[in-house]
Design an enzyme around this catalytic site. Sequence first.
Site, PDB file in Angstrom:
ATOM      1  N   MET A  21      27.771  -3.024  76.085  1.00  0.00           N
ATOM      2  CA  MET A  21      27.677  -4.416  75.635  1.00  0.00           C
ATOM      3  C   MET A  21      27.918  -5.416  76.742  1.00  0.00           C
ATOM      4  O   MET A  21      27.465  -6.557  76.674  1.00  0.00           O
ATOM      5  CB  MET A  21      28.676  -4.662  74.506  1.00  0.00           C
ATOM      6  CG  MET A  21      28.211  -4.184  73.150  1.00  0.00           C
ATOM      7  SD  MET A  21      26.917  -5.250  72.487  1.00  0.00           S
ATOM      8  CE  MET A  21      27.849  -6.773  72.250  1.00  0.00           C
ATOM      9  N   ASP A 129      37.576  -3.176  62.746  1.00  0.00           N
ATOM     10  CA  ASP A 129      37.498  -2.178  63.824  1.00  0.00           C
ATOM     11  C   ASP A 129      38.853  -2.020  64.505  1.00  0.00           C
ATOM     12  O   ASP A 129      38.940  -1.953  65.730  1.00  0.00           O
ATOM     13  CB  ASP A 129      36.435  -2.578  64.848  1.00  0.00           C
ATOM     14  CG  ASP A 129      36.038  -1.416  65.763  1.00  0.00           C
ATOM     15  OD1 ASP A 129      36.272  -0.254  65.375  1.00  0.00           O
ATOM     16  OD2 ASP A 129      35.516  -1.671  66.863  1.00  0.00           O
TER      17      ASP A 129
END
Length: 662
Positions: A21, A129
């Site tokens: 990312m 998460d």
Amino acid sequence: MKSPPRVPGYAPLRLLGAGGMGAVWEVVQEATGQRYALKLVRAQGQEDLARFQREARVLAGLDHPNVVRLHTADFSARPPYFVQELLEGGSLSELLRRGPLPAASAREILRQVGEGVAAAHRAGILHRDLKPDNVLFSAEGVAKVTDFGLAVSGETRERLTRTGAVLGTPEYMAPEQALDARGADERADVYALGALLYAMLTGAPPIPANGRSLIALLTALQTEPPRPPSEFAPATPPELEQLCLRALAKDPEARFPTARALLEALERRSSGRGWGRRGAAAAALALAVALALGVWLSLPTRGAQEPAAAAPARVEPVPPAPRPRAVSEEGLRPGFELQPQGARREVLVDGDRLVVVGYEALAIYDGGSHRELSTVALEPSAEPERLVALGDERYAIAREEGPLLVVGPGERVTPVESLQSVLCVARHDQLLACGLRSGALQVLRIEDSGVTPLTEVLELAPKFQVEDVVWLDARHLVLATRGRRQENATAGTDRDNGSQLVLVVYDPTASGLLPVEWQDVFGAFSLAVHPSRPNLVVVGTALGGLHAFEVRDEVFHELEASRWTSATFGAGTCRALRFTRRGLAVCVFEGSAEHLNRIVLYDPWRQGRDGRVVTRMLPLGALAPYCLSLDEEEEVLFMGGHFGGAQLRSLAEVEAEATEHP
């Protein structure tokens, strides 16, 4: 993305981490001299950019001492970036690499993380998460929640979550979140808090991957109840175990309804055990000690923002533990080499110590000054094969002849007479696996008094010897075995008659070892496990080869594209393999001539245009490498030679000098 960023007003200092990312850099604000963490995104599409923007906006809306603080952001820049608080105490994931935490420390970390999650819930935000990698510590030991890239608020939940999408990390994900992330609410984060507590108490997540496929893992998440933490950590307080298991209930209705409710239960149950408010100082001290041991950076904290005055009780500041390690503040000391008497030795980087063992002695050096601290005499016949740290300044020495040796403080040497001719050792928390020349395996427990056998000796193959052993997790081991030349030699040849990888399951409840899978790999000699994919094993051979295997459903699956055979490399024995934190395998090969002695850098997923894996190599000349140790945090290599000598090299230097070899 790994090149230094050009952001007006900020000067890059060093790369903290990089992934698919984007990357995170430590930067200094030129106007103030304060240091921050700068996060850049490598947007692959609108969804990646939306996730990045969402994380920055969530952080901008949260102001809590247990949530990382946002400094500034610019989405119009190329690449887009935001600047946040620099947290210098490392992650919970790094802390857990040392093993389970004391109950008091686990409770205090859970309280701090829970406060940050509860603050997000009050703002209508779900994290989705929570995992050890996303819990960071300040230099003062304050736990902070980070990485809100998957977070959603009530009004955007339906729009940003696709039906049936698996969002999160399966080992820490609530069962209902795995089925349909749109149906997850605050209780999904409560489950993740329970999973964090479980990992802190036991050293592993409640539903570990254990090499299972994603489908198998998600199925286990729905059907497999977590085993009580006390089975792995008998000292776990019953009240803390009950709280943990309630948070991990499969049915959301059976969990605590909110993070705040979990925290209230934690306080009530803790006060009944004597480590609530009255025992907060003891818990804080235990946590501070644990963090001091696990701190990974000892630079000043000029850029860290102090918690607000109204913040809940936190760990009292303690000076970060000094980390001279193998690199001084000025960088790697040039020309550092050791030339102790004797050849064929093992080396080890153990925190701030450099350890070398030869035929007659074990020597310990200071990592910063490289000054010799102590020398422990060994009997002259002690031919070292492997060296492993047991903690508390204790070391185990595997020898081809004679018993396993345990060297402790005060130059105490204790032979383990029940274990003879050990060729390899591997440690996982308080477990020590020993591979024998006879082709057998045994697991021992590491205790203050030494090592104690936990299993019977598993006899694998009498004509094979165990060359290397690694742990995939607390229950699975992989062994590299080879036929012994002296038993398999025939007229005109002395080649091995075969080599195998063996997958062995360790059952702590039955104290047994069970081989479940075999894979032929000719010349298998050394092993290493990928740091972020513990089911991926790289095998180095005695014939110049490297092979990569994934262990899925307790079966070896070879990565065909990663085959690098002796035909493309040349002669040489892969003496040792080590993985860096970023997943790069560092291998040392000893050849029959000086130009075949080399370091090889190997990434199983990096391929050239022809589909073959691209490797990089650096000749070592006269140093015939016999062993390799790695300081994973500072990426310093410590090598020992077959014919004498030991030297330090920085991985950055090796990467700069190595040449590509497709």
